[in-house]
Scaffold this motif. Sequence first.
Motif, PDB file in Angstrom:
ATOM      1  N   ARG A 107      22.441  35.162  87.870  1.00 33.11           N
ATOM      2  CA  ARG A 107      23.755  35.306  87.257  1.00 33.11           C
ATOM      3  C   ARG A 107      24.589  34.031  87.356  1.00 33.11           C
ATOM      4  N   SER A 108      24.542  33.381  88.516  1.00 33.19           N
ATOM      5  CA  SER A 108      25.389  32.219  88.743  1.00 33.19           C
ATOM      6  C   SER A 108      24.957  30.987  87.964  1.00 33.19           C
ATOM      7  N   LEU A 109      23.797  31.027  87.294  1.00 27.87           N
ATOM      8  CA  LEU A 109      23.331  29.893  86.496  1.00 27.87           C
ATOM      9  C   LEU A 109      23.432  30.144  84.995  1.00 27.87           C
ATOM     10  N   LYS A 110      23.740  31.352  84.602  1.00 28.21           N
ATOM     11  CA  LYS A 110      23.697  31.713  83.179  1.00 28.21           C
ATOM     12  C   LYS A 110      24.662  30.895  82.327  1.00 28.21           C
ATOM     13  N   PHE A 111      25.843  30.571  82.877  1.00 26.98           N
ATOM     14  CA  PHE A 111      26.866  29.915  82.047  1.00 26.98           C
ATOM     15  C   PHE A 111      26.451  28.526  81.582  1.00 26.98           C
ATOM     16  N   TYR A 112      25.498  27.897  82.290  1.00 25.64           N
ATOM     17  CA  TYR A 112      25.060  26.561  81.864  1.00 25.64           C
ATOM     18  C   TYR A 112      24.387  26.598  80.494  1.00 25.64           C
ATOM     19  N   VAL A 113      23.780  27.713  80.151  1.00 26.78           N
ATOM     20  CA  VAL A 113      23.018  27.815  78.898  1.00 26.78           C
ATOM     21  C   VAL A 113      23.893  27.522  77.690  1.00 26.78           C
ATOM     22  N   ASP A 114      25.130  27.991  77.718  1.00 29.89           N
ATOM     23  CA  ASP A 114      26.032  27.814  76.572  1.00 29.89           C
ATOM     24  C   ASP A 114      26.639  26.419  76.501  1.00 29.89           C
ATOM     25  N   MET A 115      26.366  25.576  77.472  1.00 28.50           N
ATOM     26  CA  MET A 115      26.976  24.248  77.514  1.00 28.50           C
ATOM     27  C   MET A 115      26.167  23.183  76.786  1.00 28.50           C
ATOM     28  N   PRO A 158      38.224   4.128 100.026  1.00 27.34           N
ATOM     29  CA  PRO A 158      37.032   3.297  99.968  1.00 27.34           C
ATOM     30  C   PRO A 158      36.417   3.354  98.588  1.00 27.34           C
ATOM     31  N   LYS A 159      35.267   2.727  98.449  1.00 28.88           N
ATOM     32  CA  LYS A 159      34.571   2.807  97.167  1.00 28.88           C
ATOM     33  C   LYS A 159      34.135   4.231  96.897  1.00 28.88           C
ATOM     34  N   PRO A 160      34.064   4.624  95.609  1.00 28.21           N
ATOM     35  CA  PRO A 160      33.828   6.025  95.284  1.00 28.21           C
ATOM     36  C   PRO A 160      32.384   6.476  95.464  1.00 28.21           C
ATOM     37  N   ILE A 161      32.227   7.752  95.756  1.00 28.05           N
ATOM     38  CA  ILE A 161      30.938   8.433  95.686  1.00 28.05           C
ATOM     39  C   ILE A 161      30.976   9.264  94.420  1.00 28.05           C
ATOM     40  N   HIS A 162      30.071   9.039  93.516  1.00 30.10           N
ATOM     41  CA  HIS A 162      30.199   9.601  92.182  1.00 30.10           C
ATOM     42  C   HIS A 162      29.299  10.805  91.979  1.00 30.10           C
ATOM     43  N   LEU A 163      29.895  11.961  91.951  1.00 27.63           N
ATOM     44  CA  LEU A 163      29.172  13.180  91.618  1.00 27.63           C
ATOM     45  C   LEU A 163      30.154  14.120  90.973  1.00 27.63           C
ATOM     46  N   ARG A 164      30.045  14.312  89.682  1.00 22.92           N
ATOM     47  CA  ARG A 164      30.974  15.190  88.971  1.00 22.92           C
ATOM     48  C   ARG A 164      30.413  16.593  88.927  1.00 22.92           C
ATOM     49  N   LEU A 165      31.259  17.551  89.215  1.00 24.75           N
ATOM     50  CA  LEU A 165      30.834  18.934  89.250  1.00 24.75           C
ATOM     51  C   LEU A 165      31.597  19.732  88.200  1.00 24.75           C
ATOM     52  N   PRO A 166      30.956  20.764  87.608  1.00 24.85           N
ATOM     53  CA  PRO A 166      31.671  21.616  86.676  1.00 24.85           C
ATOM     54  C   PRO A 166      32.629  22.507  87.431  1.00 24.85           C
ATOM     55  N   PRO A 167      33.743  22.954  86.803  1.00 25.59           N
ATOM     56  CA  PRO A 167      34.634  23.867  87.497  1.00 25.59           C
ATOM     57  C   PRO A 167      33.920  25.174  87.773  1.00 25.59           C
ATOM     58  N   PRO A 168      34.259  25.855  88.890  1.00 28.98           N
ATOM     59  CA  PRO A 168      33.589  27.114  89.194  1.00 28.98           C
ATOM     60  C   PRO A 168      33.897  28.166  88.156  1.00 28.98           C
ATOM     61  N   LYS A 169      32.921  29.039  87.919  1.00 24.52           N
ATOM     62  CA  LYS A 169      33.062  30.111  86.944  1.00 24.52           C
ATOM     63  C   LYS A 169      33.307  31.419  87.682  1.00 24.52           C
ATOM     64  N   PHE A 210      22.074  19.587  90.131  1.00 28.09           N
ATOM     65  CA  PHE A 210      20.811  20.141  90.619  1.00 28.09           C
ATOM     66  C   PHE A 210      20.633  21.583  90.150  1.00 28.09           C
ATOM     67  N   ASP A 211      21.736  22.308  90.056  1.00 26.42           N
ATOM     68  CA  ASP A 211      21.671  23.697  89.582  1.00 26.42           C
ATOM     69  C   ASP A 211      21.263  23.755  88.110  1.00 26.42           C
ATOM     70  N   VAL A 212      21.689  22.767  87.333  1.00 30.25           N
ATOM     71  CA  VAL A 212      21.267  22.718  85.922  1.00 30.25           C
ATOM     72  C   VAL A 212      19.766  22.484  85.845  1.00 30.25           C
ATOM     73  N   PHE A 213      19.248  21.582  86.675  1.00 27.29           N
ATOM     74  CA  PHE A 213      17.799  21.375  86.738  1.00 27.29           C
ATOM     75  C   PHE A 213      17.068  22.698  86.985  1.00 27.29           C
ATOM     76  N   ALA A 214      17.666  23.560  87.780  1.00 25.69           N
ATOM     77  CA  ALA A 214      17.023  24.824  88.148  1.00 25.69           C
ATOM     78  C   ALA A 214      16.992  25.840  87.015  1.00 25.69           C
ATOM     79  N   THR A 215      17.582  25.501  85.879  1.00 24.37           N
ATOM     80  CA  THR A 215      17.505  26.404  84.721  1.00 24.37           C
ATOM     81  C   THR A 215      16.299  26.100  83.840  1.00 24.37           C
ATOM     82  N   LEU A 216      15.530  25.067  84.154  1.00 26.17           N
ATOM     83  CA  LEU A 216      14.414  24.666  83.286  1.00 26.17           C
ATOM     84  C   LEU A 216      13.213  25.616  83.306  1.00 26.17           C
TER      85      LEU A 216
END
Length: 332
Positions: free
Chosen positions: A318-326, A40-51, A129-135
């Motif tokens: 801990r699970s949000l720290k890696f976003y900082v370097d991106m 069907p038509k796509p649902i668009h949500l791209r996720l980063p690979p798990p760390k 949404f997890d990136v938003f939570a780093t603000l």
Amino acid sequence: MLDGLISYQIRPLIPFPIQIALHTHTLKPCHFSLKGKTPPKPIHLRLPPPKYDQTHQPRPQTNTQDDGIPIEDVKIIAKFKTKHNYIRVVEVSRRADHPFAGSRLLLLDSPGNIHSISFLFKLLTNTYFDVFATLPPIIPPGPIGILGFGAGSTARLILELYPESIVHGWELDPSVVEVGREFFGLGKLEKQYPERLYIYIGNALKASIKNGFSGILVDLFSKGSLIPELQDPNTWQMLKKNLRKDGRIMVNVGGSCVEAEDSRRDGKMVMEETLKAMHKVFGEKLHVLSLGNRKDDSSLALTGELPDLEVWKKALPRSLKFYVDMWEPFLG
């Protein structure tokens, strides 16, 4: 004072009844399809690979976001139309061998882009949404505005992770808020944090509170595309004026993995135009974080000078720290 907007404290009437569907749904995120059905038509949500922690042994191979979910593991639990949206709530079985297993997804447009996600047994979503939570750690104390509240995915993360946070959310469609209460635990969240969570129904671009926001999170899409106002520098100038000193704005600017109802609203093109409009207002104080396998799949933008990265990391789970370097400077 809230500039004529009234705090949304009562449950609205849904203009159209929620229809509980017992059949399954053909769900297909970007490069992600159901097995056993015509795509069907796509649902668009791209996720980063798990760390994963490098000290651990590699985990067994499992499906990724690009792999399909068997159709028997997916169903629609609500579907109806409103003045503003084509609302569907999709539930993915916990049995599914997929990162979305055990989740509920909120879809608001014909292409089926995801606007909210929640899991039954975990808080973090492994999405933007997890990136938003780093603000919160990099803004001054004070209220946070969420423009494009959806079913409350971002609010939940911030309220749970930061006990001192206060969230003011704006949503145009009252039925979206009602769906959040009914299917995404928003009603429970409101009862749990009555002095920390305020929801308003109205135009998010008119959001304003006394003394301004310490931070603003912008997640404004309509008909599968960033709203056109976000490609106008005047909009960003207006939002900037609503910030307190040293306040910041973080924005979901979409990307090539967002499919609009209007084919002329190409996701990558709209993302680039939005970033250029922001750059005219914030200049060199604009940074971009890219998610997905390709750089232009899905991106977020952050205003202000990049803070001390190590200090920022220490303030995060801990699970949000890696976003900082991106984060990278936006070069225009």
